[in-house]
Structures are given as structure tokens and as C-alpha cells.
Design a protein around this motif. Structure first.
Motif, PDB file in Angstrom:
ATOM      1  N   VAL A 121     -40.283  26.309 -48.445  1.00 15.19           N
ATOM      2  CA  VAL A 121     -39.884  24.904 -48.500  1.00 15.19           C
ATOM      3  C   VAL A 121     -38.749  24.765 -49.502  1.00 15.19           C
ATOM      4  N   LYS A 122     -37.689  24.095 -49.093  1.00 13.26           N
ATOM      5  CA  LYS A 122     -36.558  23.850 -49.979  1.00 13.26           C
ATOM      6  C   LYS A 122     -36.466  22.345 -50.215  1.00 13.26           C
ATOM      7  N   LEU A 123     -36.533  21.957 -51.491  1.00 16.53           N
ATOM      8  CA  LEU A 123     -36.641  20.542 -51.846  1.00 16.53           C
ATOM      9  C   LEU A 123     -35.464  20.076 -52.692  1.00 16.53           C
ATOM     10  N   SER A 124     -35.101  18.821 -52.485  1.00 12.04           N
ATOM     11  CA  SER A 124     -33.994  18.210 -53.214  1.00 12.04           C
ATOM     12  C   SER A 124     -34.338  17.965 -54.678  1.00 12.04           C
ATOM     13  N   GLY A 125     -33.346  18.124 -55.536  1.00  7.87           N
ATOM     14  CA  GLY A 125     -33.499  17.774 -56.938  1.00  7.87           C
ATOM     15  C   GLY A 125     -33.630  16.276 -57.153  1.00  7.87           C
ATOM     16  N   LYS A 126     -33.374  15.494 -56.077  1.00 11.24           N
ATOM     17  CA  LYS A 126     -33.514  14.035 -56.138  1.00 11.24           C
ATOM     18  C   LYS A 126     -34.925  13.574 -55.779  1.00 11.24           C
ATOM     19  N   LEU A 127     -35.795  14.525 -55.445  1.00 10.52           N
ATOM     20  CA  LEU A 127     -37.157  14.183 -55.029  1.00 10.52           C
ATOM     21  C   LEU A 127     -37.876  13.388 -56.112  1.00 10.52           C
ATOM     22  N   THR A 179     -43.377  29.560 -51.015  1.00 13.56           N
ATOM     23  CA  THR A 179     -42.289  29.702 -51.979  1.00 13.56           C
ATOM     24  C   THR A 179     -41.473  28.420 -51.903  1.00 13.56           C
ATOM     25  N   ILE A 180     -41.408  27.698 -53.006  1.00  5.90           N
ATOM     26  CA  ILE A 180     -40.712  26.413 -53.038  1.00  5.90           C
ATOM     27  C   ILE A 180     -39.444  26.552 -53.871  1.00  5.90           C
ATOM     28  N   THR A 181     -38.310  26.316 -53.227  1.00  4.89           N
ATOM     29  CA  THR A 181     -37.033  26.286 -53.932  1.00  4.89           C
ATOM     30  C   THR A 181     -36.703  24.833 -54.244  1.00  4.89           C
ATOM     31  N   PHE A 182     -36.560  24.543 -55.518  1.00  8.83           N
ATOM     32  CA  PHE A 182     -36.273  23.177 -55.959  1.00  8.83           C
ATOM     33  C   PHE A 182     -34.858  23.139 -56.509  1.00  8.83           C
ATOM     34  N   TYR A 183     -34.024  22.274 -55.933  1.00  9.64           N
ATOM     35  CA  TYR A 183     -32.621  22.195 -56.358  1.00  9.64           C
ATOM     36  C   TYR A 183     -32.487  21.335 -57.612  1.00  9.64           C
ATOM     37  N   GLY A 184     -33.068  21.853 -58.672  1.00 12.16           N
ATOM     38  CA  GLY A 184     -33.057  21.156 -59.953  1.00 12.16           C
ATOM     39  C   GLY A 184     -33.802  21.989 -60.976  1.00 12.16           C
ATOM     40  N   SER A 185     -34.011  21.434 -62.153  1.00 12.76           N
ATOM     41  CA  SER A 185     -34.681  22.148 -63.240  1.00 12.76           C
ATOM     42  C   SER A 185     -36.198  21.981 -63.155  1.00 12.76           C
ATOM     43  N   LYS A 186     -36.908  22.830 -63.872  1.00  9.49           N
ATOM     44  CA  LYS A 186     -38.372  22.701 -63.937  1.00  9.49           C
ATOM     45  C   LYS A 186     -38.745  21.374 -64.581  1.00  9.49           C
ATOM     46  N   VAL A 200     -41.588  14.778 -61.001  1.00  7.44           N
ATOM     47  CA  VAL A 200     -41.856  14.308 -59.647  1.00  7.44           C
ATOM     48  C   VAL A 200     -43.310  13.869 -59.535  1.00  7.44           C
ATOM     49  N   GLU A 201     -43.542  12.679 -59.000  1.00  6.50           N
ATOM     50  CA  GLU A 201     -44.905  12.197 -58.801  1.00  6.50           C
ATOM     51  C   GLU A 201     -45.534  12.976 -57.641  1.00  6.50           C
ATOM     52  N   LYS A 202     -46.668  13.628 -57.900  1.00  2.00           N
ATOM     53  CA  LYS A 202     -47.299  14.464 -56.883  1.00  2.00           C
ATOM     54  C   LYS A 202     -48.789  14.583 -57.174  1.00  2.00           C
ATOM     55  N   PRO A 203     -49.583  14.929 -56.169  1.00  2.00           N
ATOM     56  CA  PRO A 203     -51.033  15.038 -56.383  1.00  2.00           C
ATOM     57  C   PRO A 203     -51.377  16.237 -57.260  1.00  2.00           C
ATOM     58  N   TYR A 251     -42.337  29.243 -57.482  1.00  2.00           N
ATOM     59  CA  TYR A 251     -41.235  28.291 -57.612  1.00  2.00           C
ATOM     60  C   TYR A 251     -39.932  28.983 -58.004  1.00  2.00           C
ATOM     61  N   ILE A 252     -38.865  28.533 -57.360  1.00  2.00           N
ATOM     62  CA  ILE A 252     -37.516  28.944 -57.717  1.00  2.00           C
ATOM     63  C   ILE A 252     -36.747  27.684 -58.089  1.00  2.00           C
ATOM     64  N   PHE A 253     -36.265  27.617 -59.311  1.00  2.00           N
ATOM     65  CA  PHE A 253     -35.522  26.443 -59.754  1.00  2.00           C
ATOM     66  C   PHE A 253     -34.036  26.779 -59.765  1.00  2.00           C
ATOM     67  N   ASP A 254     -33.285  26.083 -58.925  1.00  2.00           N
ATOM     68  CA  ASP A 254     -31.852  26.353 -58.776  1.00  2.00           C
ATOM     69  C   ASP A 254     -31.071  25.103 -59.163  1.00  2.00           C
ATOM     70  N   GLU A 255     -30.672  25.039 -60.429  1.00  2.00           N
ATOM     71  CA  GLU A 255     -29.967  23.858 -60.924  1.00  2.00           C
ATOM     72  C   GLU A 255     -28.527  23.792 -60.452  1.00  2.00           C
ATOM     73  N   ASN A 256     -27.984  24.925 -60.029  1.00  2.00           N
ATOM     74  CA  ASN A 256     -26.579  24.957 -59.618  1.00  2.00           C
ATOM     75  C   ASN A 256     -26.378  24.578 -58.152  1.00  2.00           C
ATOM     76  N   ALA A 257     -27.429  24.712 -57.379  1.00  2.00           N
ATOM     77  CA  ALA A 257     -27.288  24.409 -55.951  1.00  2.00           C
ATOM     78  C   ALA A 257     -27.081  22.915 -55.756  1.00  2.00           C
ATOM     79  N   GLN A 258     -26.175  22.586 -54.890  1.00  2.00           N
ATOM     80  CA  GLN A 258     -25.886  21.194 -54.572  1.00  2.00           C
ATOM     81  C   GLN A 258     -26.166  20.947 -53.092  1.00  2.00           C
ATOM     82  N   PRO A 259     -26.962  19.925 -52.772  1.00  2.00           N
ATOM     83  CA  PRO A 259     -27.197  19.633 -51.358  1.00  2.00           C
ATOM     84  C   PRO A 259     -25.905  19.176 -50.706  1.00  2.00           C
TER      85      PRO A 259
END
Length: 381
Positions: A258-264, A280-287, A293-296, A307-315
Motif C-alpha cells: 500500500v502506498k499512501l499520501s503524506g497528506k493522509l 508493506t506500507i510506503t508513506f510519502y512523508g515522515s514518521k 494520522v487519525e487511525k484505529p 513501514y517505509i517513510f519517503d519524505e522526498n517522494a512527491q505525489p
């Protein structure tokens, strides 16, 4: 605690089940948003074969004579604009034809469901929202005319109709002016077009042939049950999504990437339940951003994922819509008015996207661009 959660989830499942069920559940009226307009009811009013509820500032169709065959909804009743067709209003009736005026903005849940003799319907330019199961099981409905604009079409609105069957043969992704209505016959790896900005709840549910999906950056929300029990879905890319609603990926047992936006901003309860694969969740932002992020707290899939945190990736950026100077996602008269005011130097007039006004592509804005904009708008009207 576990039994409480199961009860809550079962209740949510029943709500999702109504998207595909042939008969609507009997639930309290208070569970639904009958109309997008909130006002105090004043009186019930009958006019011919139609019954209306009159409010302070609008009227709503609430009932139709079950045995009547034609309905011509007036634009006004007792001086009030008719803006909505309420829940169950025509449900199961003998109506064969209906005229909806260019004042109605909303068609309610199950409003025309099971109207087996209804063959065609024209959605007026004023329409904003067609709610869940509105025309479900209209077994003769083969022609639906939509306005040339975005209309929010909720889950199951045209389920079990000849119209939907015919649209699926043209393209397994049934899209109406930016609204993705259905994708349950798609196969393999699916990349949703960039023209889509809204995906109906349950649009792909129980599609066992779907293996991966890429959602365009124009889509900001994944609605409830969108990919419910797509049990062969392995990968989902959501580059700009800000909200993932309840049971969106529930039952996607093989979902491993799953690849998720840093705006989530929010992941609702049960969004990723009943998944046996290790994710494996790639998050386009920092930890740090992910932690906000509000989540259960009790989602096993999210808690055990790598988790893979990719702060440089831009959607990918949203594509500019030519003429859309106010950046509301579409080109219309309001853009023309804003641009004209800007050229006339009217105070406090702002072009949110000046490039969209450069109709001549010469990096210079003048009255020639305005004329070109008028010409293009005339073509649309």
C-alpha cells in the motif's frame, strides 16, 4: 471489548450490504440524511399524484401514487422551489416516465428503486447528488441522460439496471463526468484515469479479478467499502488520498503493498480489517507525520505492517484544467467572470491559477485569451 467491536462491525457490514442487496434494510429514518438541506418541516402537501413536504425555503417530493404511471415534478410548489426527491419517494411504484425539473439538486436513497417499468430518465443540470441505490433494480431502465458536469453518484445508484450493464460492455470502468460509478467487472491491474475525482462507495467491492489499483491524484477520498472483499487485490497506490473510510479494504486478504499520501489525515475503523497478508506500507512523508494520522489503535494489519517513510517522494500534481482559473476542478462561467475582472483590474480579484487562463499558450494574459475562453465556454454550453 472484542464482542463490542464485533457488534459494531456487524452493524457497519449491514449498512454496506445495502449497496448490493435487492431489498433495502428497514432502518430508522434518523439513520439517513434525507436531504442535503436542513430546515424545519412546516406541512405536507398533496398535488395530483405527488406528495410534498414543504419547508421554510424549499419543497421535497416524499411520495408518489403507487398505481400512477407518469410523474411530472413541478419546479415550484406553493411558491417554494422543489429541490429534492426524498428517500423511497417512488420506490416500487408503477411509474413509466418521470420529468425532473431543473430545480432538483438531490435524489434520495432508494428513491426510484424497484420501479420496474421506468425506461428512461433525464438528470437535470441542477443535479448535485444521486444517493445510494436511487435507481437500483429498475429492470427496464436503459437510458439515462446526464448533464455535462460532475454529479456525485453514490454506491449502487444504478445497480441491476440495463443502463449499467450496457455501460460495462463499453468500458469496465463506468465513469460519468468525473464520477467513477462502477468497476466490479474490471480485471487485472487497473489504473484509474486522471479525469476521475470521485469514486462511489462499493465501486469495486467483491471483485476477485482485481489485482492492483492506482488511484489518480485528483481523488482525495476512498469511500466506505470501495474495495470491500477484493480478495485478490495485492497492491493499492493512493498518491493524494486524505481519507480512507470504513471497510474500504476490508477483506482484501492478499493486500501486501500500500502506498499512501503524506497528506493522509484519517483511516476509519475496519478500513484494513480481515487481511491475512503481511503488508508493506510506503508513506510519502515522515514518521512524525504518519503518527499524527487519525487511525484505529487495534488494526492488526496496520500494527504489523513494515513501514517505509519517503519524505522526498512527491505525489503527481493535479493536471491543470484549461480555463479553470479559480481551481475548483472545472471550467465554467465563474472562471470567465473572474478572469474578466482581473483584466479590468477590479480590486481584490485573484487568479488562483494564471496558467489556466493562458488559452493562447504564449505566457501572456490579455483580451485575446478572454475571447478564446469565451469561445471554449460556448462550445461547452
Amino acid at each position: 471489548m472484542k464482542s463490542s467491536k464485533k457488534v459494531m462491525k456487524f452493524t457497519a457490514f449491514l449498512a454496506a450490504l445495502t449497496l448490493t442487496a435487492g431489498m433495502p434494510l428497514t432502518l430508522p429514518t434518523g439513520s439517513f440524511s434525507v436531504s442535503p438541506i436542513i430546515a424545519q418541516a412546516e406541512e405536507e402537501y398533496k398535488d395530483g399524484n405527488l406528495t410534498f413536504m414543504l419547508y421554510d425555503d424549499h419543497a421535497e417530493v416524499i411520495n408518489f401514487d403507487f398505481t400512477a404511471t407518469t410523474a411530472e415534478i413541478p419546479a415550484t410548489v406553493k411558491g417554494l422551489p422543489v429541490t429534492s426527491i426524498g428517500i423511497y419517494a417512488f420506490n416500487g411504484s408503477s411509474v413509466t416516465s418521470v420529468t425532473i425539473p431543473d430545480s432538483v439538486t438531490y435524489i434520495g436513497q432508494w428513491a426510484f428503486a424497484m420501479c420496474g417499468s421506468l425506461k428512461e430518465v433525464t438528470i437535470p443540470d441542477s443535479m448535485e447528488h444521486i444517493d445510494i441505490n436511487a435507481f437500483q433494480l429498475c429492470s427496464s431502465l436503459s437510458e439515462v441522460s446526464f448533464p455535462d458536469k460532475f454529479v456525485k453518484i453514490s454506491g449502487g445508484a444504478f445497480d441491476s439496471t440495463p443502463w449499467l450493464d450496457a455501460e460495462r460492455t463499453k468500458d469496465p470502468l463506468v465513469i460519468v463526468n468525473g464520477a467513477l460509478v462502477d468497476g466490479r467487472t474490471c480485471k487485472g491491474d487497473v489504473e484509474i484515469p486522471s479525469t476521475v475525482k470521485y469514486i462511489a462507495s462499493g465501486a469495486f467491492q467483491r471483485n476477485s479479478d482485481l489485482t492492483s489499483v492506482v488511484v489518480p491524484s485528483s481523488v482525495k477520498e476512498i469511500n466506505d467499502s470501495t474495495f470491500f472483499y477484493c480478495d485478490n487485490l495485492v497492491s493499492a497506490t493512493l498518491p493524494n488520498v486524505e481519507l480512507i473510510d470504513s471497510m474500504a479494504f476490508d477483506g482484501c486478504t492478499k493486500l501486501s503493498e500500500v502506498k499512501l499520501s503524506g497528506k493522509l489525515k484519517s483511516i476509519a475503523s475496519y478500513a484494513f480489517d480481515d487481511i491475512s497478508a503481511s503488508g508493506t506500507i510506503t508513506f510519502y512523508g515522515s514518521k512524525e507525520t504518519w503518527d499524527k494520522v487519525e487511525k484505529p489503535d487495534d488494526c492488526e494489519y496496520l500494527n504489523k505492517a513494515k513501514y517505509i517513510f519517503d519524505e522526498n517522494a512527491q505525489p503527481p500534481e493535479d493536471e491543470d484544467v484549461a480555463g479553470d482559473v479559480n481551481m475548483d476542478g472545472e471550467f465554467n462561467v465563474s472562471d470567465l467572470v473572474v478572469f474578466q475582472k482581473w483584466l479590468l483590474a477590479v480590486p481584490n480579484t485573484e487568479l488562483k491559477n494564471w496558467k489556466a487562463a493562458d488559452m493562447c499558450s504564449d505566457n501572456y494574459l490579455d483580451v485575446i485569451d478572454l475571447c478564446a475562453m469565451r469561445k471554449e465556454l460556448t462550445k461547452k454550453l
